[in-house]
Write a protein that holds these residues in place. Structure first.
Motif, short mmCIF file in Angstrom:
data_model
loop_
_atom_site.label_atom_id
_atom_site.label_comp_id
_atom_site.label_asym_id
_atom_site.label_seq_id
_atom_site.Cartn_x
_atom_site.Cartn_y
_atom_site.Cartn_z
N PHE A 33 0.85 -1.19 0.00
CA PHE A 33 0.00 0.00 0.00
C PHE A 33 0.88 1.23 0.00
CE2 PHE A 33 0.60 -1.54 4.31
CZ PHE A 33 1.02 -0.41 5.00
N HIS A 34 0.27 2.39 -0.20
CA HIS A 34 0.99 3.66 -0.14
C HIS A 34 0.76 4.31 1.22
CE1 HIS A 34 2.53 4.14 -4.24
NE2 HIS A 34 1.51 3.34 -4.56
N TYR A 35 1.70 5.17 1.60
CA TYR A 35 1.64 5.83 2.90
C TYR A 35 0.38 6.69 3.05
CZ TYR A 35 3.32 8.15 7.10
OH TYR A 35 3.46 8.63 8.37
N SER A 36 -0.23 7.08 1.95
CA SER A 36 -1.45 7.88 2.02
C SER A 36 -2.56 7.15 2.78
CB SER A 36 -1.93 8.28 0.62
OG SER A 36 -2.18 7.13 -0.15
N LEU A 37 -2.44 5.83 2.92
CA LEU A 37 -3.40 5.07 3.72
C LEU A 37 -3.42 5.61 5.16
CD1 LEU A 37 -5.34 2.65 4.13
CD2 LEU A 37 -3.31 1.29 4.69
N TYR A 38 -2.25 5.94 5.69
CA TYR A 38 -2.17 6.51 7.04
C TYR A 38 -2.97 7.82 7.09
CZ TYR A 38 -0.39 9.37 10.83
OH TYR A 38 -0.31 10.21 11.91
N TRP A 105 7.47 11.54 4.45
CA TRP A 105 6.66 10.44 3.93
C TRP A 105 5.31 10.96 3.44
CZ3 TRP A 105 7.32 5.50 7.35
CH2 TRP A 105 8.68 5.22 7.49
N ARG A 106 4.78 11.95 4.14
CA ARG A 106 3.51 12.54 3.70
C ARG A 106 3.68 13.17 2.31
NH1 ARG A 106 -0.19 14.94 8.09
NH2 ARG A 106 0.24 13.62 9.89
N ARG A 107 4.83 13.82 2.11
CA ARG A 107 5.11 14.49 0.85
C ARG A 107 5.38 13.48 -0.27
NH1 ARG A 107 9.14 17.37 2.61
NH2 ARG A 107 10.68 15.84 2.00
N ASP A 108 6.21 12.48 0.01
CA ASP A 108 6.62 11.50 -1.01
C ASP A 108 5.57 10.42 -1.28
OD1 ASP A 108 9.00 12.83 -1.24
OD2 ASP A 108 10.22 11.26 -0.29
N ASN A 109 4.72 10.12 -0.29
CA ASN A 109 3.73 9.05 -0.38
C ASN A 109 4.39 7.74 -0.86
OD1 ASN A 109 1.26 7.79 -0.17
ND2 ASN A 109 0.63 8.39 -2.23
N PRO A 110 5.37 7.23 -0.08
CA PRO A 110 6.10 6.04 -0.53
C PRO A 110 5.23 4.79 -0.55
CG PRO A 110 6.62 6.51 1.75
CD PRO A 110 5.78 7.66 1.25
#
Length: 125
Positions: A33-38, A105-110
């Motif tokens: 998944f991508h960090y945007s899930l958080y 991580w919020r910016r990059d959405n790894p």
């Protein structure tokens, strides 16, 4: 994604105890998944706080990242694919992996790749 009801207890100065009905947001367990899930889970949590009284909202904890729970003994690992490189995390002795809330991580959405199918992906408080 159905959040479950959670009761948290806070004690301040050993005299004031508040029991707050909060929704602990969880996501459908997935191995990639991508960090945007958080961010989505944190927004849903904030929305669940909107119906509480002001003091209850102030006393409620803020999300600190993601907690990922794995099957017992799985020795799971995670790879966080940032633009600057790959960071690797390992599950602890309770078979949980904790990914922090980081501005980069919020910016990059790894993309986050887990070595084992998780049992639960939830907010960390």
């Amino acid at each position: 994604m159905l959040p479950r009801l959670l009761t948290l207890t806070f004690t301040a100065l050993a005299t004031l105890t508040l029991a707050l009905p909060l929704r602990a947001e969880t996501a459908r367990p997935q191995q990639e998944f991508h960090y945007s899930l958080y961010l989505e889970l944190a927004r849903a949590y904030d929305a669940s706080l909107a119906g509480l009284a002001f003091l209850d909202r102030v006393a409620a904890p803020s999300p600190q990242g993601l907690r990922i729970r794995f099957p017992p003994g799985s020795e799971a690992r995670a790879a966080v694919h940032l633009s600057s490189g790959v960071l690797r995390y390992a599950a602890d002795d309770r078979d949980e992996l904790h990914l922090p809330d980081k501005r980069e991580w919020r910016r990059d959405n790894p993309r986050i790749v887990l070595s084992v199918q998780p049992l639960e992906v939830a907010l960390e408080f």
